[in-house]
Scaffold this motif. Structure first.
Motif, PDB file in Angstrom:
ATOM      1  N   THR A  50       0.851  -1.187   0.000  1.00  0.00           N
ATOM      2  CA  THR A  50       0.000   0.000   0.000  1.00  0.00           C
ATOM      3  C   THR A  50       0.889   1.240   0.000  1.00  0.00           C
ATOM      4  O   THR A  50       2.120   1.147   0.047  1.00  0.00           O
ATOM      5  N   TYR A  51       0.264   2.407  -0.032  1.00  0.00           N
ATOM      6  CA  TYR A  51       0.943   3.657   0.308  1.00  0.00           C
ATOM      7  C   TYR A  51       0.504   4.065   1.714  1.00  0.00           C
ATOM      8  O   TYR A  51      -0.633   3.802   2.131  1.00  0.00           O
ATOM      9  N   ASN A  52       1.393   4.699   2.458  1.00  0.00           N
ATOM     10  CA  ASN A  52       1.074   5.302   3.742  1.00  0.00           C
ATOM     11  C   ASN A  52       0.779   6.772   3.449  1.00  0.00           C
ATOM     12  O   ASN A  52       1.692   7.565   3.220  1.00  0.00           O
ATOM     13  N   THR A  53      -0.489   7.136   3.445  1.00  0.00           N
ATOM     14  CA  THR A  53      -0.940   8.392   2.841  1.00  0.00           C
ATOM     15  C   THR A  53      -1.669   9.297   3.819  1.00  0.00           C
ATOM     16  O   THR A  53      -2.553   8.849   4.552  1.00  0.00           O
ATOM     17  N   SER A  54      -1.310  10.569   3.809  1.00  0.00           N
ATOM     18  CA  SER A  54      -2.016  11.611   4.549  1.00  0.00           C
ATOM     19  C   SER A  54      -2.999  12.334   3.636  1.00  0.00           C
ATOM     20  O   SER A  54      -2.696  12.586   2.465  1.00  0.00           O
ATOM     21  N   LEU A  55      -4.139  12.691   4.198  1.00  0.00           N
ATOM     22  CA  LEU A  55      -5.136  13.500   3.502  1.00  0.00           C
ATOM     23  C   LEU A  55      -5.459  14.717   4.366  1.00  0.00           C
ATOM     24  O   LEU A  55      -5.536  14.608   5.594  1.00  0.00           O
ATOM     25  N   ILE A  56      -5.654  15.866   3.728  1.00  0.00           N
ATOM     26  CA  ILE A  56      -6.043  17.068   4.462  1.00  0.00           C
ATOM     27  C   ILE A  56      -7.259  17.690   3.792  1.00  0.00           C
ATOM     28  O   ILE A  56      -7.300  17.843   2.567  1.00  0.00           O
ATOM     29  N   PHE A  57      -8.260  18.000   4.614  1.00  0.00           N
ATOM     30  CA  PHE A  57      -9.547  18.491   4.132  1.00  0.00           C
ATOM     31  C   PHE A  57      -9.779  19.919   4.604  1.00  0.00           C
ATOM     32  O   PHE A  57      -9.432  20.275   5.743  1.00  0.00           O
ATOM     33  N   ASP A  58     -10.388  20.734   3.721  1.00  0.00           N
ATOM     34  CA  ASP A  58     -10.651  22.124   4.089  1.00  0.00           C
ATOM     35  C   ASP A  58     -11.949  22.241   4.880  1.00  0.00           C
ATOM     36  O   ASP A  58     -12.600  21.237   5.208  1.00  0.00           O
ATOM     37  N   ARG A  59     -12.358  23.458   5.171  1.00  0.00           N
ATOM     38  CA  ARG A  59     -13.508  23.699   6.045  1.00  0.00           C
ATOM     39  C   ARG A  59     -14.835  23.227   5.443  1.00  0.00           C
ATOM     40  O   ARG A  59     -15.822  23.068   6.160  1.00  0.00           O
ATOM     41  N   THR A  60     -14.848  23.008   4.130  1.00  0.00           N
ATOM     42  CA  THR A  60     -16.068  22.517   3.487  1.00  0.00           C
ATOM     43  C   THR A  60     -16.063  21.003   3.314  1.00  0.00           C
ATOM     44  O   THR A  60     -17.036  20.433   2.823  1.00  0.00           O
ATOM     45  N   GLY A  61     -14.956  20.345   3.687  1.00  0.00           N
ATOM     46  CA  GLY A  61     -14.831  18.907   3.484  1.00  0.00           C
ATOM     47  C   GLY A  61     -14.190  18.525   2.170  1.00  0.00           C
ATOM     48  O   GLY A  61     -14.084  17.336   1.844  1.00  0.00           O
ATOM     49  N   ARG A  62     -13.706  19.502   1.425  1.00  0.00           N
ATOM     50  CA  ARG A  62     -13.025  19.212   0.157  1.00  0.00           C
ATOM     51  C   ARG A  62     -11.613  18.708   0.436  1.00  0.00           C
ATOM     52  O   ARG A  62     -10.925  19.218   1.317  1.00  0.00           O
ATOM     53  N   LEU A  63     -11.191  17.682  -0.317  1.00  0.00           N
ATOM     54  CA  LEU A  63      -9.809  17.213  -0.211  1.00  0.00           C
ATOM     55  C   LEU A  63      -8.889  18.281  -0.783  1.00  0.00           C
ATOM     56  O   LEU A  63      -8.887  18.554  -1.979  1.00  0.00           O
ATOM     57  N   ALA A  64      -8.087  18.902   0.091  1.00  0.00           N
ATOM     58  CA  ALA A  64      -7.233  20.018  -0.319  1.00  0.00           C
ATOM     59  C   ALA A  64      -5.827  19.570  -0.674  1.00  0.00           C
ATOM     60  O   ALA A  64      -5.099  20.301  -1.358  1.00  0.00           O
ATOM     61  N   GLY A  65      -5.421  18.385  -0.208  1.00  0.00           N
ATOM     62  CA  GLY A  65      -4.077  17.911  -0.503  1.00  0.00           C
ATOM     63  C   GLY A  65      -3.840  16.534   0.065  1.00  0.00           C
ATOM     64  O   GLY A  65      -4.595  16.046   0.914  1.00  0.00           O
ATOM     65  N   SER A  66      -2.778  15.888  -0.398  1.00  0.00           N
ATOM     66  CA  SER A  66      -2.414  14.565   0.096  1.00  0.00           C
ATOM     67  C   SER A  66      -0.906  14.391  -0.011  1.00  0.00           C
ATOM     68  O   SER A  66      -0.222  15.129  -0.730  1.00  0.00           O
ATOM     69  N   TYR A  67      -0.414  13.397   0.707  1.00  0.00           N
ATOM     70  CA  TYR A  67       1.030  13.121   0.716  1.00  0.00           C
ATOM     71  C   TYR A  67       1.248  11.642   1.000  1.00  0.00           C
ATOM     72  O   TYR A  67       0.658  11.085   1.935  1.00  0.00           O
ATOM     73  N   ARG A  68       2.108  11.009   0.202  1.00  0.00           N
ATOM     74  CA  ARG A  68       2.492   9.619   0.427  1.00  0.00           C
ATOM     75  C   ARG A  68       3.866   9.583   1.078  1.00  0.00           C
ATOM     76  O   ARG A  68       4.814  10.182   0.567  1.00  0.00           O
ATOM     77  N   LYS A  69       3.956   8.898   2.196  1.00  0.00           N
ATOM     78  CA  LYS A  69       5.200   8.831   2.970  1.00  0.00           C
ATOM     79  C   LYS A  69       6.369   8.394   2.095  1.00  0.00           C
ATOM     80  O   LYS A  69       6.315   7.359   1.430  1.00  0.00           O
TER      81      LYS A  69
END
Length: 264
Positions: free
Chosen positions: A91-110
């Motif tokens: 798999t990937y070890n992945t971070s997700l970050i969501f804005d105030r509306t719940g939109r996916l604003a960014g991600s990062y794979r370790k």
């Protein structure tokens, strides 16, 4: 900007882990947080045979934290999860970050994988089951550039310098840092990354015992660009809040212009 680090003790029961995460996000929002950060593998940290089926970045894990962000009108950094990887075995070890509306604003794979053998103490080869990411990521959070990383990345200062070159003013570190290294290295490394990059560092960690035979250090904390620990979590599950003074960040960079004085 007010930030909250959410410290958890995730186990093999994903439903229970997410319930705890939701409760902590409720508490972060009630404390007025603009951004809440959860630890690495927030939804499951246990035996491989109990792990959830890896998902895409728009799966159930993402939907859960997107809904929490929208419900609270708060930025949510959802720690990390097992994203479906390049082949059936990794798999990937992945971070997700969501804005105030719940939109996916960014991600990062370790990028840096924890492959460590300490005879009689620990044997852990993350690369057997996780594929490395390749790209650093900086996400604007209410206009503030936030650089993303995960756990073992903390030992590789070149990643953080790259994030600063991409504009980062804040560095985020969701982690499941081992007890035997954490008690000596966790705070030292976090403070070093803050000082050398003149950034705020926000670190959210797992705490306590996890099957099979793993103990995480915890001590989630927020550190300012001078290397001062502004807030540190006690050794329990909970939420710790701190305010980021962005004028102070710019003043430190002006008065001690080490980034501007680089030669390499």
């Amino acid at each position: 900007m007010r930030v909250a680090v959410c410290q958890v003790n995730s186990r093999e029961d994903r439903k229970a882990n997410l319930e705890v995460a939701a409760e902590l996000l409720d508490r972060a929002a009630a404390a007025g947080a603009d951004l809440a950060i959860l630890p690495e593998y927030v939804d499951h940290l246990g035996p491989a045979d109990t792990a959830p089926v890896p998902e895409e970045r728009d799966g159930e894990f993402a939907a859960f934290f997107a809904a929490a962000a929208a419900r609270h009108g708060m930025w949510v950094h959802a720690g990390s999860f097992h994203e479906r990887g390049p082949d059936p075995d990794r798999t990937y070890n992945t971070s997700l970050i969501f804005d105030r509306t719940g939109r996916l604003a960014g991600s990062y794979r370790k990028i840096h994988l924890y492959d460590v053998e300490i005879p009689g103490r620990v044997s852990y080869l993350e690369s057997r089951t996780v594929a490395p990411g390749a790209e650093p990521a900086v996400v604007p959070v209410d206009g503030l550039p936030v650089g993303l990383s995960i756990c073992y990345d903390l030992r590789f200062p070149e990643l953080y310098r790259r994030l600063v070159e991409l504009g980062a003013r804040v560095l985020v570190v969701p982690a499941a840092f081992m007890l035997h290294t954490g008690r000596d290295h966790w705070e030292v490394l976090l403070r070093a990354r803050a000082i050398e990059n003149q950034c705020y560092v926000i670190a959210a960690g797992q705490i306590g015992d996890h099957e099979p035979g793993r103990t995480c250090f915890g001590r989630s904390m927020v550190i300012d660009p001078w290397g001062t620990v502004l807030a540190q979590a006690p050794d329990v599950v909970g939420v710790t809040v701190a305010d980021l003074d962005l004028d102070r960040l710019e003043r430190i960079r002006t008065e001690l212009p080490s980034l501007a004085n680089r030669r390499l």
